[in-house]
Design a protein around this motif. Sequence first.
Motif, mmCIF file in Angstrom:
data_model
loop_
_atom_site.group_PDB
_atom_site.id
_atom_site.type_symbol
_atom_site.label_atom_id
_atom_site.label_comp_id
_atom_site.label_asym_id
_atom_site.label_seq_id
_atom_site.Cartn_x
_atom_site.Cartn_y
_atom_site.Cartn_z
ATOM 1 N N ARG A 28 0.810 -1.226 0.000
ATOM 2 C CA ARG A 28 0.000 0.000 0.000
ATOM 3 C C ARG A 28 0.841 1.272 0.000
ATOM 4 O O ARG A 28 0.286 2.363 0.071
ATOM 5 C CB ARG A 28 -0.913 0.032 1.232
ATOM 6 C CG ARG A 28 -1.788 -1.181 1.406
ATOM 7 C CD ARG A 28 -3.122 -1.008 0.679
ATOM 8 N NE ARG A 28 -3.917 -2.207 0.808
ATOM 9 C CZ ARG A 28 -4.778 -2.425 1.800
ATOM 10 N NH1 ARG A 28 -4.954 -1.516 2.727
ATOM 11 N NH2 ARG A 28 -5.472 -3.536 1.855
ATOM 12 N N THR A 29 2.148 1.138 0.005
ATOM 13 C CA THR A 29 3.003 2.327 0.083
ATOM 14 C C THR A 29 3.111 3.008 -1.280
ATOM 15 O O THR A 29 3.363 2.332 -2.277
ATOM 16 C CB THR A 29 4.423 1.918 0.552
ATOM 17 O OG1 THR A 29 4.295 1.195 1.766
ATOM 18 C CG2 THR A 29 5.302 3.123 0.801
ATOM 19 N N PRO A 30 2.934 4.333 -1.354
ATOM 20 C CA PRO A 30 3.110 5.045 -2.626
ATOM 21 C C PRO A 30 4.523 4.805 -3.183
ATOM 22 O O PRO A 30 5.474 4.660 -2.395
ATOM 23 C CB PRO A 30 2.927 6.515 -2.233
ATOM 24 C CG PRO A 30 2.169 6.486 -0.951
ATOM 25 C CD PRO A 30 2.556 5.226 -0.262
ATOM 26 N N PRO A 31 4.668 4.752 -4.515
ATOM 27 C CA PRO A 31 5.944 4.361 -5.123
ATOM 28 C C PRO A 31 7.166 5.183 -4.696
ATOM 29 O O PRO A 31 8.231 4.619 -4.473
ATOM 30 C CB PRO A 31 5.694 4.490 -6.620
ATOM 31 C CG PRO A 31 4.387 5.172 -6.776
ATOM 32 C CD PRO A 31 3.625 4.953 -5.523
ATOM 33 N N GLU A 32 7.015 6.494 -4.546
ATOM 34 C CA GLU A 32 8.169 7.314 -4.153
ATOM 35 C C GLU A 32 8.676 6.914 -2.769
ATOM 36 O O GLU A 32 9.878 6.816 -2.525
ATOM 37 C CB GLU A 32 7.805 8.811 -4.138
ATOM 38 C CG GLU A 32 7.654 9.418 -5.523
ATOM 39 C CD GLU A 32 8.951 9.406 -6.335
ATOM 40 O OE1 GLU A 32 10.029 9.309 -5.744
ATOM 41 O OE2 GLU A 32 8.867 9.468 -7.582
ATOM 42 N N LEU A 33 7.714 6.709 -1.873
ATOM 43 C CA LEU A 33 8.092 6.333 -0.506
ATOM 44 C C LEU A 33 8.664 4.915 -0.492
ATOM 45 O O LEU A 33 9.573 4.613 0.278
ATOM 46 C CB LEU A 33 6.891 6.441 0.433
ATOM 47 C CG LEU A 33 6.314 7.849 0.633
ATOM 48 C CD1 LEU A 33 5.109 7.804 1.551
ATOM 49 C CD2 LEU A 33 7.358 8.786 1.216
ATOM 50 N N ALA A 34 8.118 4.052 -1.368
ATOM 51 C CA ALA A 34 8.626 2.679 -1.444
ATOM 52 C C ALA A 34 10.098 2.694 -1.852
ATOM 53 O O ALA A 34 10.909 1.910 -1.353
ATOM 54 C CB ALA A 34 7.804 1.859 -2.433
ATOM 55 N N ALA A 35 10.439 3.630 -2.755
ATOM 56 C CA ALA A 35 11.836 3.744 -3.199
ATOM 57 C C ALA A 35 12.745 4.114 -2.017
ATOM 58 O O ALA A 35 13.852 3.602 -1.884
ATOM 59 C CB ALA A 35 11.945 4.800 -4.291
ATOM 60 N N ASP A 36 12.249 5.005 -1.131
ATOM 61 C CA ASP A 36 13.019 5.377 0.059
ATOM 62 C C ASP A 36 13.219 4.177 0.975
ATOM 63 O O ASP A 36 14.289 3.982 1.544
ATOM 64 C CB ASP A 36 12.289 6.471 0.860
ATOM 65 C CG ASP A 36 12.158 7.769 0.079
ATOM 66 O OD1 ASP A 36 13.025 8.016 -0.783
ATOM 67 O OD2 ASP A 36 11.206 8.521 0.330
ATOM 68 N N ILE A 37 12.147 3.372 1.103
ATOM 69 C CA ILE A 37 12.213 2.222 2.015
ATOM 70 C C ILE A 37 13.203 1.174 1.498
ATOM 71 O O ILE A 37 13.896 0.532 2.285
ATOM 72 C CB ILE A 37 10.799 1.637 2.248
ATOM 73 C CG1 ILE A 37 9.960 2.649 3.041
ATOM 74 C CG2 ILE A 37 10.867 0.317 3.018
ATOM 75 C CD1 ILE A 37 8.489 2.369 3.083
ATOM 76 N N VAL A 38 13.304 1.048 0.168
ATOM 77 C CA VAL A 38 14.284 0.099 -0.402
ATOM 78 C C VAL A 38 15.693 0.489 0.042
ATOM 79 O O VAL A 38 16.516 -0.346 0.389
ATOM 80 C CB VAL A 38 14.195 0.060 -1.947
ATOM 81 C CG1 VAL A 38 15.354 -0.723 -2.532
ATOM 82 C CG2 VAL A 38 12.881 -0.572 -2.375
ATOM 83 N N ASP A 39 15.952 1.814 0.072
ATOM 84 C CA ASP A 39 17.282 2.285 0.496
ATOM 85 C C ASP A 39 17.491 2.133 1.995
ATOM 86 O O ASP A 39 18.519 1.660 2.450
ATOM 87 C CB ASP A 39 17.465 3.779 0.138
ATOM 88 C CG ASP A 39 17.462 3.992 -1.371
ATOM 89 O OD1 ASP A 39 17.725 3.002 -2.084
ATOM 90 O OD2 ASP A 39 17.192 5.119 -1.821
#
Length: 337
Positions: free
Chosen positions: A270-281
């Motif tokens: 459910r995480t928006p894609p931009e925030l998901a990118a931050d979480i990957v890092d």
Amino acid sequence: MFWKFFSNDLAVDLGTANTLIFVEDKGIVLREPSVVAINTQTNEVQAVGTDAKEMLGRAPGNIEAIRPMKDGVIAHFEVTEKMLRHFIKKVHNNRTTLVRPRVVIAVPSGITQVESRAVRDSALSAGAREVFLIEEPMAAAIGVGLPVEEPSGNLIVDIGGGTTEVAVISMSGVVFSKSVRVAGDEMNDAIINYIKKKYNLLIGERTSEQIKIEIGSAYPLENPLTIEVKGRDLVAGIPKTLIVSDEEIREALAETFSTIVEAVKIALERTPPELAADIVDKGIVVAGGGSLVKGLDLLLREATGLPISLAEDALSAVALGSGKVLSDPKLLKKVSI
């Protein structure tokens, strides 16, 4: 500023298993089990906290040891109020303060309005001047030092006694949160049921907690562990001792962990894609007492493929976060609910 001379403002982590109190400039001053022992005949409080926990499952008929919090929310209103009053008094060294304290209390993110009202009312009747509520995952994120005010995604998993909170946080707000009422207590129950089913042995809540702490694991261990378990044999009706291995306890806890992993996966979906990118890092930060179970980070890493970091002081994260909010009025305004 004038009021500061008279009252100690408090931050309270009112947990299902433990209650922690943070006082400005002093840090965490109280850490006790959320248990109250009450005399059922006179309705008087016999003991609170550590002393009362010793009585769990061991008290005579006229004394009942109650855990007033269930699944992160208040189950016994009057008892919670008595417990809070006792703890607040203890923190103030039993002296009556001229001004009643302002109190910040951390509550589960899935809390209903009725439940949050109960928390607020019990704190007010326990002697608070003003009560601010803050969501537990937000408090935990601040407590472990995540940059919650920046516009970037942080994923925090807080596994407590009654609830597991999974939340994505950005710009001092919760973007998505999932609260499942499966956590430490559920693990204890799972161990009790497993040993009862497999060995016809009945054990108490305290014994199962000890087993969980000593040999509980979420992922196969390098060195196998065993523990001696004492309980009552249900067939013969007499006390008996067994040796249980970490593998068996892992099997007992498997369902609980899969629920927690599922909650994390839902949050990631459910995480928006931009925030998901931050979480990957950045990866996922895990806090709360349940995060101390061996191998949980490995299980989450395998399930999500993301880096997992465990909070340094997992048990105090929520209380420390609530305390930081207490001394920062701007942040308090942003995050209180």
